[in-house]
Design an enzyme around this catalytic site. Structure first.
Site, mmCIF file in Angstrom:
data_model
loop_
_atom_site.group_PDB
_atom_site.id
_atom_site.type_symbol
_atom_site.label_atom_id
_atom_site.label_comp_id
_atom_site.label_asym_id
_atom_site.label_seq_id
_atom_site.Cartn_x
_atom_site.Cartn_y
_atom_site.Cartn_z
ATOM 1 N N ASN A 257 2.571 -9.865 -0.495
ATOM 2 C CA ASN A 257 1.568 -9.874 -1.188
ATOM 3 C C ASN A 257 1.267 -11.303 -1.750
ATOM 4 O OD1 ASN A 257 0.229 -7.391 -1.149
ATOM 5 N ND2 ASN A 257 2.059 -6.816 -2.511
ATOM 6 N N HIS B 62 0.485 6.541 -3.166
ATOM 7 C CA HIS B 62 0.698 5.045 -2.832
ATOM 8 C C HIS B 62 0.303 4.114 -3.879
ATOM 9 C CE1 HIS B 62 2.015 6.762 0.852
ATOM 10 N NE2 HIS B 62 1.007 7.064 1.192
ATOM 11 N N LYS C 193 1.025 2.463 -7.754
ATOM 12 C CA LYS C 193 1.902 2.301 -8.561
ATOM 13 C C LYS C 193 1.465 2.666 -10.008
ATOM 14 C CE LYS C 193 3.386 -1.533 -5.856
ATOM 15 N NZ LYS C 193 3.164 -3.081 -5.506
ATOM 16 N N LYS D 20 0.030 3.205 10.658
ATOM 17 C CA LYS D 20 -0.839 2.260 9.516
ATOM 18 C C LYS D 20 -1.773 1.475 10.234
ATOM 19 C CE LYS D 20 2.435 0.987 6.310
ATOM 20 N NZ LYS D 20 3.524 0.277 5.952
ATOM 21 N N ARG E 272 -0.394 -13.478 -3.683
ATOM 22 C CA ARG E 272 -1.018 -13.348 -5.047
ATOM 23 C C ARG E 272 -0.295 -12.880 -6.107
ATOM 24 N NH1 ARG E 272 -1.631 -8.207 -6.139
ATOM 25 N NH2 ARG E 272 -1.567 -6.695 -4.242
ATOM 26 N N GLY F 98 -4.066 -1.055 -0.510
ATOM 27 C CA GLY F 98 -4.340 -0.174 -1.608
ATOM 28 C C GLY F 98 -3.968 1.177 -1.425
ATOM 29 N N TYR G 35 8.788 6.816 9.645
ATOM 30 C CA TYR G 35 8.359 7.320 7.860
ATOM 31 C C TYR G 35 9.865 7.501 7.480
ATOM 32 C CZ TYR G 35 6.464 10.539 4.726
ATOM 33 O OH TYR G 35 6.413 10.976 3.691
HETATM 34 P P1 ADP Z 1 -0.663 -1.288 0.969
HETATM 35 O O1 ADP Z 1 -1.027 -2.513 1.230
HETATM 36 O O2 ADP Z 1 -1.749 -0.095 1.126
HETATM 37 O O3 ADP Z 1 -0.071 -1.035 -0.417
HETATM 38 P P2 ADP Z 1 2.032 -0.867 1.906
HETATM 39 O O4 ADP Z 1 2.292 -1.130 3.421
HETATM 40 O O5 ADP Z 1 2.382 -1.806 0.829
HETATM 41 O O6 ADP Z 1 0.443 -0.626 1.834
HETATM 42 O O7 ADP Z 1 2.751 0.639 1.463
HETATM 43 C C1 ADP Z 1 2.385 1.181 0.428
HETATM 44 C C2 ADP Z 1 3.045 2.446 -0.089
HETATM 45 O O8 ADP Z 1 3.195 3.298 1.006
HETATM 46 C C3 ADP Z 1 4.598 1.870 -0.145
HETATM 47 O O9 ADP Z 1 5.114 1.565 -1.511
HETATM 48 C C4 ADP Z 1 5.115 3.571 0.251
HETATM 49 O O10 ADP Z 1 5.092 4.323 -0.765
HETATM 50 C C5 ADP Z 1 4.330 3.825 1.221
HETATM 51 N N1 ADP Z 1 4.927 3.475 2.822
HETATM 52 C C6 ADP Z 1 4.609 2.473 3.323
HETATM 53 N N2 ADP Z 1 5.329 2.410 4.446
HETATM 54 C C7 ADP Z 1 6.043 3.588 4.593
HETATM 55 C C8 ADP Z 1 6.818 4.076 5.544
HETATM 56 N N3 ADP Z 1 7.565 3.227 6.601
HETATM 57 N N4 ADP Z 1 7.730 5.000 5.242
HETATM 58 C C9 ADP Z 1 7.294 5.661 4.240
HETATM 59 N N5 ADP Z 1 6.453 5.312 3.182
HETATM 60 C C10 ADP Z 1 5.782 4.279 3.497
#
Ligand code: ADP
Length: 448
Positions: free
Chosen positions: A289, A235, A237, A158, A291, A164, A202
């Site tokens: 988040n 990813h 919603k 990541k 906000r 987003g 993951y």
């Molecule tokens: P962003 O800031 O881009 O929204 P997030 O960290 O909130 O990123 O993750 C967004 C989405 O990505 C999560 O809701 C999930 O669906 C997927 N995700 C994030 N981290 C993991 C993980 N460790 N394993 C599996 N899916 C993940």
């Protein structure tokens, strides 16, 4: 209390904030691009200022123009909404330097939570369970291999500055780890100007569960329960609900307490959301988040609390109007994000709205800036509205959602209404039996 607030946003969220301001007796200033001269948020504001050409970079992200608009209209505070400048620490700093209030947490907090690595470290130190993985940015391959081997494949790479739903890469085995790290890092550098990446376990089939918090500047913090946002595509919603079928009152109270204690320890102020993945009864922090979120209305529906009103009050230095004991969760709420997109290909469908009819009736709320004769510009996000329903239980909420979706008419453009209606015919969804990958599998099968 503020007498005048500038809202640095557009669309439904600009309207949502204006509505809270109106009820509080606060005058509103809208800002808009040249493409939004006829937008609803401009029509309904007390004053409006054009801040630049259509592309967001020259208007809704144009900090000097927004500050100038606030100064010439004598606004005392700026509400950033979500997206655009809402999580931009520099913007919060500039607003404050101009003797105005940024309606949100401090620039330092935004910075801390804006970098996913420092956010994860802060969460961990404050007692929040996190996804197993590297504790800092990956700088050498041996370390990466060692961490990946210890948490087990597949791993997720990541971007520290990701957002987003972008900047994530799955590596299935040691063989592809190096190339995945390199691709992720160069993509992150190109997209976010920061190539820092980290490794996380993951999770296969978790749910996305997030906890809403409110924290005032007097040290009082409460949580408003959870939202289940597991129905996602890329990813992003698509539909959210509160409460989650996966939690019971004990688990809710347990995670709620962990989060409120942590947020207090960090010194957080304002509204905020702590996001988790939830699998096999365990919570794993992914991000915070700093906000207001798109899906905040489902929380408002089950608690009866106006989150934007509380947010503005807290930014003005008032004490929270509610204590944890007084917060009751009543019934069930579901929100559908309605996008101007083809419901099968998800290709954006901007253009003239030739006909518009909003659904209504008991337990139905539509947050939208649409009107008949409005031309949806091609420059911005394709979300044109949020349909929120509330019922005494999940069954009633879903029944109501189906009824409201079938009443809604948006002519002239394609929308994702048919997608939501199809989802409401699906047994697994109706049973609440889904996880973050369920929707994509379902879409793939339908197109199969
Ligand atoms: P962003 O800031 O881009 O929204 P997030 O960290 O909130 O990123 O993750 C967004 C989405 O990505 C999560 O809701 C999930 O669906 C997927 N995700 C994030 N981290 C993991 C993980 N460790 N394993 C599996 N899916 C993940």
């Amino acid at each position: 209390m503020f007498e005048k607030v500038l809202i640095a946003n557009r669309g439904e969220i600009a309207l949502r904030i204006q509505r809270a301001c109106k009820e509080m007796g606060i005058r509103t200033v809208a800002v808009h691009s040249e493409a939004d001269t006829h937008a609803m948020h401009v029509k309904l504001a007390d004053e409006s200022v054009c801040i630049g050409p259509p592309p967001a970079g020259q208007s809704y992200l144009n900090v000097p123009a927004i500050i100038a608009a606030a100064e010439i209209t004598n606004a005392q505070a700026i509400h950033p909404g979500y997206g655009f400048l809402s999580e931009n620490a520099r913007f919060a700093e500039i607003v404050t330097a101009h003797d105005m209030t940024f309606i949100g947490p401090t620039a330092d907090t935004i910075k801390l939570m804006g970098d996913k690595i420092t956010a994860k470290q802060a969460a961990m130190e404050a007692g929040i369970p996190v996804v197993p993985g590297s504790k800092s940015a990956i700088t050498d391959m041996n370390e990466a291999r060692r961490i990946a081997a210890s948490i087990g494949f597949p791993v997720l790479i990541k971007a520290a500055s990701g957002g987003g739903g972008r900047g994530m890469k799955v590596a299935e085995s040691t063989g592809v780890l190096e190339s995945a790290l390199q691709t992720a890092s160069s993509e992150a550098q190109a997209a976010f100007g920061d190539g820092a990446v980290y490794i996380e376990k993951y999770l296969g089939q978790p749910r996305h569960i997030e906890i809403q918090i409110l924290a005032d500047t007097h040290g009082d913090t409460v949580h408003l329960g959870e939202r289940d946002c597991s129905l996602q595509r890329r990813h992003q919603k698509i539909l959210e609900e509160a409460p989650s079928v996966a939690l019971d009152p004990e688990i809710r109270a347990m995670i709620g307490k962990i989060v409120t204690d942590a947020v207090k320890a960090i010194g957080y102020c304002g509204v905020g959301t702590v996001e988790f993945l939830y699998e096999d009864g365990e919570f794993y922090f992914i991000e915070m988040n700093t906000r207001l979120q798109v899906e905040h209305p489902v929380t408002e529906a089950i608690t009866g609390i106006d989150l934007v009103r509380e947010q503005i009050r807290m930014a003005a230095g008032h004490k929270l109007g509610v204590t944890q004991d007084a917060i009751k969760f009543e019934g069930w709420s579901v929100e559908c994000r309605i996008n101007a997109e083809n419901p099968e290909t998800f290709t954006p469908s901007p253009g003239m709205v030739t006909e518009f009819h909003a659904p209504g009736g008991l337990g139905v709320r539509l947050d939208s800036a649409l009107y008949s004769g409005y031309r949806i510009p091609p420059y911005y996000d394709s979300m044109i509205g949020k349909l929120i329903v509330h019922g005494r239980d999940r069954e009633e909420a879903l029944m109501r959602l189906k009824r409201a979706l079938s009443e809604m008419v948006v002519g002239g453009v394609e929308t994702t209404i048919p997608l939501h209606l199809a989802l409401l015919e699906e047994a697994a969804f109706l049973a609440g039996d889904y996880h973050i990958r369920w929707l994509e599998n379902w879409l793939a099968e339908r197109q199969g």
